[in-house]
Scaffold this motif. Structure first.
Motif, PDB file in Angstrom:
ATOM      1  N   SER A  67      43.947  46.184  44.002  1.00 46.81           N
ATOM      2  CA  SER A  67      44.817  45.003  43.977  1.00 46.81           C
ATOM      3  C   SER A  67      44.365  43.958  44.986  1.00 46.81           C
ATOM      4  O   SER A  67      44.570  42.758  44.787  1.00 46.81           O
ATOM      5  N   GLN A  68      43.711  44.410  46.070  1.00 42.78           N
ATOM      6  CA  GLN A  68      43.207  43.465  47.076  1.00 42.78           C
ATOM      7  C   GLN A  68      41.853  42.883  46.683  1.00 42.78           C
ATOM      8  O   GLN A  68      41.592  41.698  46.895  1.00 42.78           O
ATOM      9  N   LEU A  69      41.002  43.726  46.092  1.00 43.05           N
ATOM     10  CA  LEU A  69      39.630  43.307  45.821  1.00 43.05           C
ATOM     11  C   LEU A  69      39.439  42.531  44.528  1.00 43.05           C
ATOM     12  O   LEU A  69      38.665  41.580  44.477  1.00 43.05           O
ATOM     13  N   ALA A  70      40.133  42.960  43.459  1.00 41.23           N
ATOM     14  CA  ALA A  70      39.868  42.391  42.130  1.00 41.23           C
ATOM     15  C   ALA A  70      39.912  40.868  42.094  1.00 41.23           C
ATOM     16  O   ALA A  70      38.959  40.232  41.618  1.00 41.23           O
ATOM     17  N   PRO A  71      40.984  40.222  42.573  1.00 43.07           N
ATOM     18  CA  PRO A  71      41.005  38.750  42.500  1.00 43.07           C
ATOM     19  C   PRO A  71      39.931  38.096  43.356  1.00 43.07           C
ATOM     20  O   PRO A  71      39.406  37.037  42.998  1.00 43.07           O
ATOM     21  N   LEU A  72      39.586  38.721  44.476  1.00 42.40           N
ATOM     22  CA  LEU A  72      38.562  38.152  45.357  1.00 42.40           C
ATOM     23  C   LEU A  72      37.183  38.208  44.703  1.00 42.40           C
ATOM     24  O   LEU A  72      36.429  37.240  44.725  1.00 42.40           O
ATOM     25  N   SER A  75      36.906  35.810  41.788  1.00 42.84           N
ATOM     26  CA  SER A  75      36.760  34.438  42.284  1.00 42.84           C
ATOM     27  C   SER A  75      35.337  34.180  42.768  1.00 42.84           C
ATOM     28  O   SER A  75      34.754  33.131  42.472  1.00 42.84           O
ATOM     29  N   LEU A  76      34.762  35.139  43.494  1.00 42.84           N
ATOM     30  CA  LEU A  76      33.400  34.979  43.998  1.00 42.84           C
ATOM     31  C   LEU A  76      32.394  34.922  42.845  1.00 42.84           C
ATOM     32  O   LEU A  76      31.456  34.117  42.878  1.00 42.84           O
ATOM     33  N   GLU A  77      32.597  35.761  41.844  1.00 44.02           N
ATOM     34  CA  GLU A  77      31.676  35.755  40.709  1.00 44.02           C
ATOM     35  C   GLU A  77      31.768  34.450  39.929  1.00 44.02           C
ATOM     36  O   GLU A  77      30.766  33.918  39.461  1.00 44.02           O
ATOM     37  N   GLU A  78      33.000  33.942  39.770  1.00 47.45           N
ATOM     38  CA  GLU A  78      33.183  32.662  39.082  1.00 47.45           C
ATOM     39  C   GLU A  78      32.486  31.544  39.852  1.00 47.45           C
ATOM     40  O   GLU A  78      31.830  30.680  39.265  1.00 47.45           O
ATOM     41  N   THR A  79      32.619  31.546  41.170  1.00 48.75           N
ATOM     42  CA  THR A  79      31.994  30.522  41.999  1.00 48.75           C
ATOM     43  C   THR A  79      30.480  30.599  41.909  1.00 48.75           C
ATOM     44  O   THR A  79      29.787  29.584  41.756  1.00 48.75           O
ATOM     45  N   THR A  80      29.945  31.830  41.983  1.00 51.65           N
ATOM     46  CA  THR A  80      28.502  32.029  41.908  1.00 51.65           C
ATOM     47  C   THR A  80      27.946  31.553  40.572  1.00 51.65           C
ATOM     48  O   THR A  80      26.930  30.856  40.513  1.00 51.65           O
TER      49      THR A  80
END
Length: 290
Positions: A67-72, A75-80
Motif C-alpha cells: 500500500s505504501q510502495l505501489a502508488p510511488l 508514479s515514478l514509472e509514469e514520470t520515467t
C-alpha cells in the motif's frame, strides 16, 4: 541498501500472487525474481509472503508495504516513461484489433477524430492476442486478460449483456428464478459459439449451474444474431451498447433484472504504452461510452 528493482519485483509478485507469473510480466528469470524478493525480505527483517502449493499470499507486513510502495512506483514509472516518450518513434499508422461488432459500433464513429491512418484486424480474443504478440497489431480490445511478457492491459469498461427475444414471444411472467430457468431452458437459443460464450456465464451467475441447452443456431456475429432474433429464430444475450442503436420493434429485452457483465480491456505492447497515438485512441474509445 535497498535496490529499486527489488521494490518493482515485489509489487509485480503482489499483483500476480506468483513469482513465476511476475517474472514473466517483468521479462525476468524466476530465480532472479526470487532473489529480489529474498533480498527485500532480508532488508525488511520479516517475510512478506506466505508460500502455498498454488500461490503466495501476502502477510500483513506485505500488505502494508504494498500500500505504501505501489502508488510511488507507478508514479515514478509514469514520470520515467514521460521523459522517454519524447524520443519514442511516432506511429504513422495504428494497427487496431477488435471484434467486428465493437469496431462497427465504437471505433468507426471515432475514426474522423484520429490523426493517424489505421489498419484493422478482426477476430476472437485469442486470435487478436496472437497478432499482438507477433507485433502485427499495436493495440487490441479484448475480453480476455492473459499474463504475457511484454504486454500490458488497461481496463476499458464493463459491457452489460441482457436477454433479447422476438417481440411476439409470450414470456412466462414470474419472479421465481427456478421457473424462469426452466422456461428459458425450454426456448430456442442462438449462440456466438458452440461453447455458449456469455450464455454459460449468465446461467452460472443467476442459476448456479451449467446451461443444459443446445443452441439452434451458432452465429459468430452479434449483428447477425440480432437479425435472427428479429425473425423469431430464438433468444440470445446481447450487449446493451448494440441494442441502443439496433433495437427494433421486432425484438424486446426480457427479464431485465437478469444481466451479466463482460470486462473489456485494451492490450498493447509495454514499449508502446506512452506513444501519443495509442493514448489518443484509448481516450477516444473511452469517450464513445460517455
Amino acid at each position: 541498501m535497498v535496490d529499486f528493482e527489488w521494490y518493482r519485483s515485489f509489487v509485480a509478485i503482489y499483483k500476480h500472487n506468483s513469482v513465476s507469473e511476475a517474472a514473466k510480466a517483468r521479462i525476468m528469470t524466476q530465480p532472479a525474481m526470487s532473489q529480489h524478493l529474498a533480498s527485500l525480505e532480508a532488508e525488511v527483517g520479516e517475510a512478506l509472503f506466505v508460500r502455498t502449493s498454488r500461490k503466495i499470499i501476502p502477510t500483513e507486513r506485505g500488505k502494508q508495504l504494498y500500500s505504501q510502495l505501489a502508488p510511488l512506483i507507478e508514479s515514478l514509472e509514469e514520470t520515467t516513461m514521460g521523459f522517454k516518450s519524447a524520443s519514442l518513434p511516432s506511429l504513422r499508422t495504428v494497427r487496431i484489433g477488435s471484434a467486428h461488432e465493437f469496431y462497427l459500433e465504437k471505433i468507426i464513429p471515432r475514426l474522423p477524430q484520429l490523426k493517424t491512418c489505421t489498419i484493422s484486424n478482426f477476430g476472437t480474443a485469442d486470435q487478436l492476442l496472437e497478432l499482438l504478440k507477433e507485433d502485427k497489431t499495436d493495440i487490441i480490445i479484448t475480453s480476455k486478460k492473459y499474463v504475457t511478457p511484454g504486454i500490458e492491459y488497461a481496463k476499458l469498461y464493463d459491457e452489460q449483456f441482457v436477454v433479447v427475444a422476438p417481440a411476439r414471444l409470450e414470456v412466462l411472467e414470474t419472479d421465481s428464478l427456478k421457473r424462469r430457468e426452466q422456461w428459458l431452458a425450454a426456448q430456442k437459443w442462438i449462440s456466438y459459439g458452440l461453447e455458449l460464450p456469455i450464455i454459460r456465464r449468465f446461467w452460472r451467475e443467476h442459476f448456479k449451474k451449467r446451461p443444459l441447452i443446445k443452441p439452434t443456431h451458432v452465429i459468430p456475429n452479434l449483428h447477425i444474431i440480432l437479425k435472427a432474433v428479429e425473425i423469431g429464430e430464438g433468444l440470445s444475450l446481447m450487449p446493451t451498447y448494440l441494442l441502443e442503436k439496433s433495437m427494433s420493434e421486432r425484438t424486446k429485452v426480457i427479464y431485465g433484472d437478469l444481466t451479466v457483465k463482460n470486462e473489456l480491456f485494451f492490450a498493447y505492447k509495454m514499449k508502446h504504452k506512452h506513444l501519443p497515438e495509442i493514448q489518443e485512441l484509448m481516450t477516444l474509445i473511452r469517450e464513445s461510452d460517455l
